[in-house]
Design a protein around this motif. Structure first.
Motif, PDB file in Angstrom:
ATOM      1  N   LEU A 123       0.825  -1.203   0.000  1.00  0.00           N
ATOM      2  CA  LEU A 123       0.000   0.000   0.000  1.00  0.00           C
ATOM      3  C   LEU A 123       0.861   1.256   0.000  1.00  0.00           C
ATOM      4  N   GLU A 124       1.940   1.238   0.761  1.00  0.00           N
ATOM      5  CA  GLU A 124       2.839   2.381   0.769  1.00  0.00           C
ATOM      6  C   GLU A 124       3.474   2.581  -0.605  1.00  0.00           C
ATOM      7  N   GLY A 125       3.791   1.483  -1.280  1.00  0.00           N
ATOM      8  CA  GLY A 125       4.335   1.591  -2.630  1.00  0.00           C
ATOM      9  C   GLY A 125       3.340   2.189  -3.612  1.00  0.00           C
ATOM     10  N   TYR A 126       2.084   1.787  -3.515  1.00  0.00           N
ATOM     11  CA  TYR A 126       1.056   2.355  -4.388  1.00  0.00           C
ATOM     12  C   TYR A 126       0.814   3.825  -4.061  1.00  0.00           C
ATOM     13  N   ARG A 127       0.924   4.180  -2.793  1.00  0.00           N
ATOM     14  CA  ARG A 127       0.779   5.598  -2.438  1.00  0.00           C
ATOM     15  C   ARG A 127       1.908   6.425  -3.039  1.00  0.00           C
ATOM     16  N   ARG A 128       3.122   5.933  -2.996  1.00  0.00           N
ATOM     17  CA  ARG A 128       4.238   6.672  -3.609  1.00  0.00           C
ATOM     18  C   ARG A 128       4.012   6.849  -5.101  1.00  0.00           C
ATOM     19  N   PHE A 129       3.537   5.784  -5.753  1.00  0.00           N
ATOM     20  CA  PHE A 129       3.292   5.870  -7.192  1.00  0.00           C
ATOM     21  C   PHE A 129       2.196   6.891  -7.491  1.00  0.00           C
ATOM     22  N   TYR A 130       1.100   6.838  -6.729  1.00  0.00           N
ATOM     23  CA  TYR A 130      -0.011   7.761  -6.976  1.00  0.00           C
ATOM     24  C   TYR A 130       0.414   9.199  -6.703  1.00  0.00           C
ATOM     25  N   ASP A 131       1.186   9.393  -5.660  1.00  0.00           N
ATOM     26  CA  ASP A 131       1.691  10.727  -5.324  1.00  0.00           C
ATOM     27  C   ASP A 131       2.472  11.307  -6.500  1.00  0.00           C
ATOM     28  N   GLN A 132       3.338  10.495  -7.082  1.00  0.00           N
ATOM     29  CA  GLN A 132       4.117  10.977  -8.226  1.00  0.00           C
ATOM     30  C   GLN A 132       3.240  11.198  -9.450  1.00  0.00           C
ATOM     31  N   ALA A 133       2.274  10.320  -9.673  1.00  0.00           N
ATOM     32  CA  ALA A 133       1.395  10.459 -10.835  1.00  0.00           C
ATOM     33  C   ALA A 133       0.543  11.717 -10.727  1.00  0.00           C
ATOM     34  N   LEU A 134       0.012  11.982  -9.529  1.00  0.00           N
ATOM     35  CA  LEU A 134      -0.787  13.189  -9.358  1.00  0.00           C
ATOM     36  C   LEU A 134       0.103  14.424  -9.458  1.00  0.00           C
ATOM     37  N   GLY A 135       1.328  14.323  -8.933  1.00  0.00           N
ATOM     38  CA  GLY A 135       2.263  15.432  -9.073  1.00  0.00           C
ATOM     39  C   GLY A 135       2.555  15.739 -10.531  1.00  0.00           C
ATOM     40  N   ASP A 136       2.746  14.709 -11.334  1.00  0.00           N
ATOM     41  CA  ASP A 136       2.953  14.919 -12.773  1.00  0.00           C
ATOM     42  C   ASP A 136       1.739  15.606 -13.400  1.00  0.00           C
ATOM     43  N   ALA A 137       0.542  15.133 -13.043  1.00  0.00           N
ATOM     44  CA  ALA A 137      -0.674  15.677 -13.643  1.00  0.00           C
ATOM     45  C   ALA A 137      -0.928  17.121 -13.213  1.00  0.00           C
ATOM     46  N   MET A 138      -0.479  17.481 -12.010  1.00  0.00           N
ATOM     47  CA  MET A 138      -0.721  18.825 -11.489  1.00  0.00           C
ATOM     48  C   MET A 138       0.510  19.710 -11.568  1.00  0.00           C
ATOM     49  N   GLN A 139       1.533  19.244 -12.276  1.00  0.00           N
ATOM     50  CA  GLN A 139       2.767  20.009 -12.439  1.00  0.00           C
ATOM     51  C   GLN A 139       3.361  20.424 -11.095  1.00  0.00           C
TER      52      GLN A 139
END
Length: 416
Positions: free
Chosen positions: A327-343
């Motif tokens: 779950l922590e790994g998926y959170r890190r991935f989502y955090d980066q993906a949302l960061g990419d999407a929101m610049q």
């Protein structure tokens, strides 16, 4: 017809709504299709050619999938409040707000949510009940797809594609900013206003109603009305109230920056995907409202934060659960993906710790979840994996070292 019979559903909750006939549902759907150009369906068939494909009971809605022709379906959602003393002006206003918000999201974003074709808040219609009629969204629930290893695409690839797709969807809600906590309503002049917050109320006899409060200018005002303190009701309640109140002080709430939209039930059963993990729909927008930005659209999806709500988390040894490490790994991935999407801007600053902020928010609002969330918080703050419950018991008994524990909680929540 492959719909379920009424005996499969909770009669105390849905009552006479379970007796809504197939013929009346098909007639309603055919009329809506004929009157609604944006359905993009075939010419409206005679009602006799349509059929009720499926009736699904959720916690608070009956969902009817109606087929009107080859490859053309509509969905008619009937709320559990659509009969008896659930039929109130407040329930009607909640439906209107949901429709207004869904239409706003559809107009301003490409998020794949159901398109609202028609609605009625009264019983003066073909089916004799309030309803919202929407487009049919294809796909399967992520609640089953997340663990399904039978499709050709590798499971991990599908999961990451789903999370990246969701981040791209939710990032689009960054454009909305609202002055209050509450529900979105049309003001009659083409604009929007913030109305009350709506909440489900489950009565002892099983019936469901909707109550309202607010709207609120600040999170403190909202919490004043919704936080249930339980200081005097026992050892565990006293400890949980102390920890929750202490933790709430560190929620990064800045009222001056306005409030954000939040997906009302951002969990796997409301995400629809195809066999490659692509998002086909986000459904169930009941009682959607604005919230403090730190617990808004930039939060993690609910199924990758389950370890922070121990009351619902089965643990890493359960067949259909991810381990805390996963779950922590998926959170890190989502955090980066949302960061990419929101610049890397805006509310993305809250995402990395949003599972913690949201857990504290849940603990404050839901007494049933509070103790277990507080035990989890104490466990993480102290580093004591096995002794958190003992620490909580001592705290509630008046024998614990509260000043030191409070400092440990502060240090944990304040760390970068």
């Amino acid at each position: 017809m492959s719909s379920h019979s009424s005996e499969d559903f909770d009669e105390e909750v849905f009552g006479p709504l379970l007796s809504i006939s197939e013929s009346s549902l098909v007639e309603l759907a055919a009329k809506i299709q004929a009157d609604t150009p944006q359905t993009n369906g075939p010419p409206s068939p005679e009602s006799s050619t349509g059929r009720l494909v499926r009736r699904i009971a959720g916690s608070y809605n009956l969902v009817h999938i109606i087929e009107l022709g080859p490859d053309f379906k509509l969905v008619v959602r009937v709320p559990a409040t659509g009969w008896g003393d659930g039929l109130t002006p407040t329930a009607a206003q909640a439906i209107e707000s949901q429709v207004t918000t869904m239409r706003l999201i559809s107009a301003k974003t490409s998020i794949p949510i159901p398109q609202v074709y028609a609605f009625d808040t009264t019983t003066d219609n073909t089916i004799g009940a309030p309803y919202i009629c929407t487009s049919f969204v294809p796909g399967r629930s992520l609640a089953t797809a997340w663990f399904d290893t039978t499709v050709p695409m590798p499971l991990q690839d599908r999961r990451l594609r789903t999370l990246k797709g969701l981040a791209g969807c939710l990032a689009q809600l960054a454009q909305f900013n609202f002055p209050k906590i509450g529900s979105i309503h049309a003001n009659g002049n083409g604009g929007l206003v913030i109305g009350p917050c709506y909440d489900w109320e489950e009565k002892e006899d099983g019936r469901v109603s909707i109550n309202s409060s607010g709207p609120y200018d600040t999170a403190a005002a909202y919490m004043h009305d919704h936080f249930v303190a339980t200081d005097e009701e026992g050892v565990w309640d006293r400890a949980a109230t102390m920890v929750t109140k202490a933790a709430m002080r560190f929620l990064p709430i800045r009222n001056s920056e306005g409030f954000a939209l939040s997906v009302p039930d951002f969990d796997s059963q409301n995400i629809l995907v195809d066999d490659s993990g692509n998002i086909s729909g986000i459904i169930d927008w009941d009682l959607v409202q604005t919230v403090p930005r730190c617990v808004g659209y930039s939060c993690y999806p609910g199924w990758i934060t389950r370890d922070w709500d121990p009351l619902v988390y089965g643990g890493p040894d359960e067949e259909l659960e991810n381990s805390p490490e996963e779950l922590e790994g998926y959170r890190r991935f989502y955090d980066q993906a949302l960061g990419d999407a929101m610049q890397r801007s805006g509310d993305w600053e809250f995402t990395r710790k949003s599972h913690i902020w949201e857990a504290i928010w849940i603990a404050a609002l839901k007494r049933v979840n509070r103790l277990e969330i507080c035990c989890k918080l104490v466990q993480e703050a102290t580093g004591d994996k096995d002794g958190a419950r003992g620490i909580m018991y001592d705290l509630g008994s008046g024998e614990g070292d509260w000043p030191n524990l409070e400092k440990e909680i502060e240090a944990f929540l304040s760390q970068g």
